[in-house]
Design an enzyme around this catalytic site. Structure first.
Site, mmCIF file in Angstrom:
data_model
loop_
_atom_site.group_PDB
_atom_site.id
_atom_site.type_symbol
_atom_site.label_atom_id
_atom_site.label_comp_id
_atom_site.label_asym_id
_atom_site.label_seq_id
_atom_site.Cartn_x
_atom_site.Cartn_y
_atom_site.Cartn_z
ATOM 1 N N GLU A 1 46.267 28.241 -23.779
ATOM 2 C CA GLU A 1 44.831 28.380 -23.562
ATOM 3 C C GLU A 1 44.358 29.834 -23.673
ATOM 4 O O GLU A 1 43.294 30.187 -23.178
ATOM 5 C CB GLU A 1 44.460 27.772 -22.205
ATOM 6 N N SER B 1 43.627 21.786 -21.235
ATOM 7 C CA SER B 1 42.925 21.739 -22.521
ATOM 8 C C SER B 1 43.378 20.592 -23.418
ATOM 9 O O SER B 1 43.249 20.666 -24.634
ATOM 10 C CB SER B 1 43.046 23.072 -23.278
ATOM 11 N N TYR C 1 35.957 22.679 -27.106
ATOM 12 C CA TYR C 1 35.602 24.076 -27.411
ATOM 13 C C TYR C 1 34.802 24.308 -28.683
ATOM 14 O O TYR C 1 34.391 25.437 -28.935
ATOM 15 C CB TYR C 1 36.870 24.947 -27.425
ATOM 16 N N ARG D 1 37.400 22.558 -10.092
ATOM 17 C CA ARG D 1 36.694 21.462 -10.797
ATOM 18 C C ARG D 1 37.660 20.307 -10.964
ATOM 19 O O ARG D 1 38.804 20.523 -11.384
ATOM 20 C CB ARG D 1 36.243 21.954 -12.170
ATOM 21 N N ASP E 1 38.468 16.359 -12.551
ATOM 22 C CA ASP E 1 38.096 15.465 -13.652
ATOM 23 C C ASP E 1 38.346 14.011 -13.272
ATOM 24 O O ASP E 1 39.384 13.692 -12.683
ATOM 25 C CB ASP E 1 38.930 15.805 -14.900
ATOM 26 N N GLU F 1 42.793 14.930 -12.493
ATOM 27 C CA GLU F 1 43.412 16.228 -12.193
ATOM 28 C C GLU F 1 42.377 17.168 -11.608
ATOM 29 O O GLU F 1 41.176 16.917 -11.692
ATOM 30 C CB GLU F 1 43.973 16.850 -13.481
ATOM 31 N N ASN G 1 41.355 21.463 -11.535
ATOM 32 C CA ASN G 1 41.554 22.739 -12.238
ATOM 33 C C ASN G 1 41.271 23.879 -11.276
ATOM 34 O O ASN G 1 40.175 23.960 -10.724
ATOM 35 C CB ASN G 1 40.593 22.822 -13.423
ATOM 36 N N GLY H 1 37.259 26.516 -17.107
ATOM 37 C CA GLY H 1 36.599 27.354 -18.124
ATOM 38 C C GLY H 1 35.364 28.045 -17.559
ATOM 39 O O GLY H 1 34.628 27.473 -16.769
HETATM 40 N N1 LIG Z 1 44.680 8.297 -17.636
HETATM 41 C C1 LIG Z 1 43.727 8.623 -18.523
HETATM 42 N N2 LIG Z 1 42.871 7.678 -18.987
HETATM 43 C C2 LIG Z 1 41.912 7.994 -19.888
HETATM 44 N N3 LIG Z 1 41.755 9.220 -20.414
HETATM 45 C C3 LIG Z 1 42.567 10.203 -19.993
HETATM 46 C C4 LIG Z 1 43.608 9.963 -19.029
HETATM 47 N N4 LIG Z 1 44.275 11.117 -18.831
HETATM 48 C C5 LIG Z 1 43.673 12.035 -19.615
HETATM 49 N N5 LIG Z 1 42.654 11.513 -20.320
HETATM 50 C C6 LIG Z 1 41.778 12.203 -21.279
HETATM 51 O O1 LIG Z 1 42.389 13.431 -21.669
HETATM 52 C C7 LIG Z 1 41.629 14.565 -21.187
HETATM 53 C C8 LIG Z 1 42.572 15.650 -20.651
HETATM 54 O O2 LIG Z 1 43.363 15.121 -19.603
HETATM 55 P P1 LIG Z 1 43.513 15.852 -18.194
HETATM 56 O O3 LIG Z 1 44.393 14.988 -17.355
HETATM 57 O O4 LIG Z 1 42.168 16.201 -17.635
HETATM 58 O O5 LIG Z 1 44.353 17.157 -18.567
HETATM 59 P P2 LIG Z 1 43.940 18.648 -19.035
HETATM 60 O O6 LIG Z 1 42.438 18.756 -19.000
HETATM 61 O O7 LIG Z 1 44.610 19.495 -18.011
HETATM 62 O O8 LIG Z 1 44.533 18.788 -20.381
HETATM 63 C C9 LIG Z 1 40.703 13.995 -20.125
HETATM 64 O O9 LIG Z 1 39.543 14.792 -20.033
HETATM 65 C C10 LIG Z 1 40.446 12.581 -20.632
HETATM 66 O O10 LIG Z 1 39.456 12.566 -21.650
HETATM 67 MG MG LIG Z 2 41.062 18.069 -17.579
#
Ligand SMILES: Nc1ncnc2c1ncn2[C@@H]1O[C@H](COP(=O)(O)OP(=O)(O)O)[C@@H](O)[C@H]1O
Ligand SMILES: [Mg+2]
Length: 333
Positions: free
Chosen positions: A13, A173, A239, A278, A280, A293, A295, A299
């Site tokens: 990142e 990311s 991004y 933040r 998600d 997750e 953060n 960002g």
């Molecule tokens: N279990 C899940 N079901 C549906 N979409 C997911 C899932 N896990 C991740 N995603 C998608 O992938 C993106 C990134 O995953 P995330 O767990 O937030 O990790 P990071 O942002 O740290 O890479 C999420 O914003 C979502 O769009």
């Molecule tokens: Mg995320």
């Protein structure tokens, strides 16, 4: 105040961090602070170098493996004694890797230097998705079922059903993440995630809408909704201009946004996060919310999600930065 902005580094990142720093640095200078920029990969920047590096836009892809390996080959340029002794606050504009997982926080603690964000324990906990999810459950926050690799297609099918999301346990990311629809695709997806982390998570896929909730000084900010062009919010849609549409405040019933805010506060507390964070979420088609997750260093360009959430609460970007710096001073006392 004299503020050192730490950015860059050698995580996937890196470019996102450069984009955050490019907006944080002028905003802090406009507030009247004396600011210098330090790339943790190369050291303190002169003015010309700062201008060159910070004017680059985030590319469509993360930096290549060879580029990152080349930078990692150099010595870590984080030399607190020389560069930071006279800074009142170190502003962490880093994302991913040592800057977000608690290692740099621990170095700054040892050096007795105030820094923004969360302490090393909370940072490490938030970076580790497996550990975080156990804590979410202990705090009553729903999170999709998951397994840690190694896991066979049979085990995944029996425990989670299909599709699943395969992702590195400690990345950000959306790097190294794949949606997998059947057992035959699982080994390739795990191999892809293993390029970025020695631990890989296999998680139930939640079809539906996506939301994000910021927390600032213990209070939840207005909920945002993210509508990405694809089924996941990937690196490019995060991004690139026009990559995803982001709505603050989200158009959902008040009871739902209050529930999400309650979840975000609980996540923030159970991970012991600092001045800001933040989290998600996905909302399934039956209306259930699932935390993916948290953060610890989200960002921070003026149009990133947390600054947009703050703006929806009437907190403009400079005030947000100021509050984050005040949080750093409070935490160091
Ligand atoms: N279990 C899940 N079901 C549906 N979409 C997911 C899932 N896990 C991740 N995603 C998608 O992938 C993106 C990134 O995953 P995330 O767990 O937030 O990790 P990071 O942002 O740290 O890479 C999420 O914003 C979502 O769009
Ligand atoms: Mg995320």
């Amino acid at each position: 105040m004299k503020i050192a902005v730490l950015f860059g580094g050698t995580s996937e990142e890196r470019d996102v961090s450069i984009a955050s720093a490019a907006q944080i640095i002028p905003a802090l200078r406009d507030l009247g602070h004396e600011v210098f920029a330090v790339d943790t990969a190369t050291g303190r920047l002169g003015f010309a170098e700062e201008r060159r590096l910070l004017s680059a836009a985030v590319g469509a892809l993360p930096p290549s493996d060879t580029e990152i390996a080349r930078m990692r080959g150099g010595a870590l340029a984080l030399t607190p004694a020389a560069d930071f002794r006279d800074a009142d606050v170190v502003f962490l504009a880093l994302h991913g890797g040592a800057g977000e997982d608690g290692r740099i926080q621990a170095v700054l603690d040892l050096a007795g230097i105030a820094y923004t964000g969360s302490n090393h324990i909370a940072s490490a906990a938030a970076m580790d998705k497996d550990l975080s999810k156990r804590l979410f459950r202990s705090a009553g926050v729903p999170t999709p079922d998951w397994l840690m690799s190694p896991a066979t297609g049979h085990e995944v099918g029996a425990a989670l059903g299909w599709p699943v999301v395969v992702k590195p346990n400690k990345q950000g990311s959306t790097v190294g993440l794949t949606v997998v629809r059947e057992a035959a695709q699982l080994p390739d997806a795990i191999a892809q995630a293993l390029r970025f982390d020695d631990e890989v998570m296999v998680e139930r896929f939640i079809a539906g809408r996506e939301f994000t909730v910021g927390v600032l000084d213990g209070a939840a900010l207005p909920v945002g909704e993210i509508i990405a062009p694809g089924e996941v919010f990937d690196y490019e849609s995060k991004y690139q201009a026009g990559g995803a549409s982001e709505t603050f405040p989200a158009e959902i019933p008040l009871a739902e946004s209050e529930l999400l805010q309650d979840y975000a506060r609980r996540v923030h507390q159970v991970l012991k996060l600092g001045a800001y964070s933040r989290a998600d979420f996905r909302r399934d088609t039956a209306g259930g919310f699932w935390c993916l997750e948290a953060n610890s260093l989200p960002g921070m360009t003026a149009t990133s999600l947390l600054p947009q959430a703050a703006k929806a609460a009437g907190i403009e970007f400079p005030e947000l930065l100021d509050r984050i710096c005040q949080g750093a001073l409070r935490a160091s006392r």
